[in-house]
Design an enzyme around this catalytic site. Structure first.
Site, PDB file in Angstrom:
ATOM      1  N   GLU A  21     -33.325  52.412 -35.371  1.00 21.27           N
ATOM      2  CA  GLU A  21     -33.256  51.518 -34.385  1.00 21.27           C
ATOM      3  C   GLU A  21     -34.295  51.684 -33.352  1.00 21.27           C
ATOM      4  OE1 GLU A  21     -31.923  48.580 -34.347  1.00 21.27           O
ATOM      5  OE2 GLU A  21     -30.428  48.717 -35.847  1.00 21.27           O
ATOM      6  N   TYR A  59     -29.210  47.449 -25.975  1.00 18.30           N
ATOM      7  CA  TYR A  59     -29.508  47.032 -27.500  1.00 18.30           C
ATOM      8  C   TYR A  59     -29.324  48.148 -28.191  1.00 18.30           C
ATOM      9  CZ  TYR A  59     -31.155  46.189 -31.910  1.00 18.30           C
ATOM     10  OH  TYR A  59     -31.089  46.035 -33.309  1.00 18.30           O
ATOM     11  N   ASP A  73     -30.818  41.906 -29.323  1.00 16.48           N
ATOM     12  CA  ASP A  73     -32.630  42.058 -29.432  1.00 16.48           C
ATOM     13  C   ASP A  73     -33.170  40.535 -29.327  1.00 16.48           C
ATOM     14  OD1 ASP A  73     -32.188  41.339 -32.125  1.00 16.48           O
ATOM     15  OD2 ASP A  73     -33.350  42.978 -32.755  1.00 16.48           O
TER      16      ASP A  73
END
Length: 354
Positions: A43, A126, A144
């Site tokens: 991520e 996020y 996002d």
């Protein structure tokens, strides 16, 4: 229930989305096992970077640093070298800082509480939502740009998604819509939907598993959403970049500051033309770095674009008779040895001129 959600049959929406995902999900290396560390690394790498670009970096990174302990103990320069070319290098430095805290404070176990996870360096809303939902199966939104786009269309949100208030609003809606049975797949399904079907331009609505639920599609405005204000115009900075070689065939390279843009990466010395005239470069280099040099020839020019700034760089070759340097941030290195240092992409492109 919020009035925006009144027209959405949430259980049917979840079912349609998840059934599509189970059949069509992308085969990505970080999805092959449920592991919070792998999810976290992926991520962080995926921020501002496309999936196809990230895959080889992720595979090499996990081979080199397979556990939080390996990354925590690594030399920062080696980590930056592994990140070289991905850009946004503060991501790598923040990740290593946070992983060291996980090792020191949580005995190497990535915390599964919102508060503890959010306290780690570089873990924003996020990333926190992605780790908690994907790795720990908690029904936490991970919002996002992809998710903002998908839900601005599904719910026909015509407010500016660049505004923090709109992001917060959409995050609250996703919190109400997310599947509690399989939050991991739900969040990843939205990511895949945004990447494969609900794309920024020309979304392929006829293949969308949730087309019947999409209010933007029903009103024929899917290509007008999301509404996003234009970013500020980037500032242009002009530099002369010097490839300075001594009589031993070694080049001068400089380590950037620990703070700010491209922190702790290496570069060839850069002369800011807004401060220094073309006929003052040699004197400026002596005053700033203590290097006596003679500019020899032009190599060419390069342009590099950051999110907020554009570098325009004229590259010149220069000679010096010095064998040593009196500044800690500078070093002489052979052409062959340069590959061991982490350089930003803009300066990697200059290697061709050595």
């Amino acid at each position: 229930m919020n009035k925006r959600l009144q027209n959405l049959n949430i259980p049917v929406f979840q079912t349609d989305l998840l059934e599509w995902y189970y059949l069509n999900k992308r085969d990505l290396p970080w999805r092959r096992e449920k592991n919070p560390y792998r999810t976290w690394v992926s991520e962080i790498m995926l921020q501002q970077t496309k999936v196809d670009t990230v895959i080889p970096y992720f595979n090499r990174f996990m081979e080199k640093y397979p556990t939080v302990y390996d990354l925590a103990q690594a030399d920062e320069q080696d980590v930056l070298k592994s990140w070289e070319g991905l850009g946004y290098y503060s991501r790598a430095r923040n990740l290593q800082t946070a992983v060291r805290e996980v090792v020191d404070t949580y005995n190497g176990e990535i915390p599964n509480s919102e508060k503890e996870l959010a306290s780690l360096k570089g873990v924003g809303p996020y990333t926190k939502g992605a780790i908690l939902s994907i790795a720990f199966d908690q029904p936490i939104p991970a919002v996002d740009g992809n998710v903002l786009r998908v839900f601005s269309r599904i719910l026909k949100i015509e407010d500016d998604v660049a505004k923090q208030s709109t992001k917060k609003e959409i995050e609250q809606y996703v919190g109400e819509i997310i599947s509690h049975k399989d939050p991991s797949s739900f969040n990843q399904a939205i990511m895949d939907l945004g990447a494969m079907i609900c794309t920024p331009k020309k979304p392929t609505c006829m293949f969308c598993p949730v087309m019947e639920h999409c209010q933007a599609f029903q009103h024929g405005i899917q290509e007008q959403l999301p509404i996003k204000k234009k970013a500020k115009k980037q500032k242009i900075k002009q530099y002369i970049v010097l490839l300075i070689k001594n009589d031993q065939g070694e080049y001068v390279i400089e380590k950037r500051s620990e703070q700010g843009l491209l922190a702790n990466l290496w570069q060839f010395p850069m002369v800011p033309l807004e401060e220094v005239g073309l006929n003052q470069i040699e004197q400026w280099m002596y005053d700033k770095y203590g290097i006596e040099l003679q500019i020899e020839s032009d190599c060419g020019n390069l342009k590099h674009t950051f999110s907020h700034i554009i570098w325009k760089m004229d590259i010149k070759k220069a000679n010096t008779s010095q064998k040593s340097l009196n500044k800690d941030s500078l070093t002489f290195i052979s052409k062959e040895g340069i590959v061991n240092y982490p350089f930003p992409v803009s300066h990697q492109k200059m290697m061709q001129f050595l």
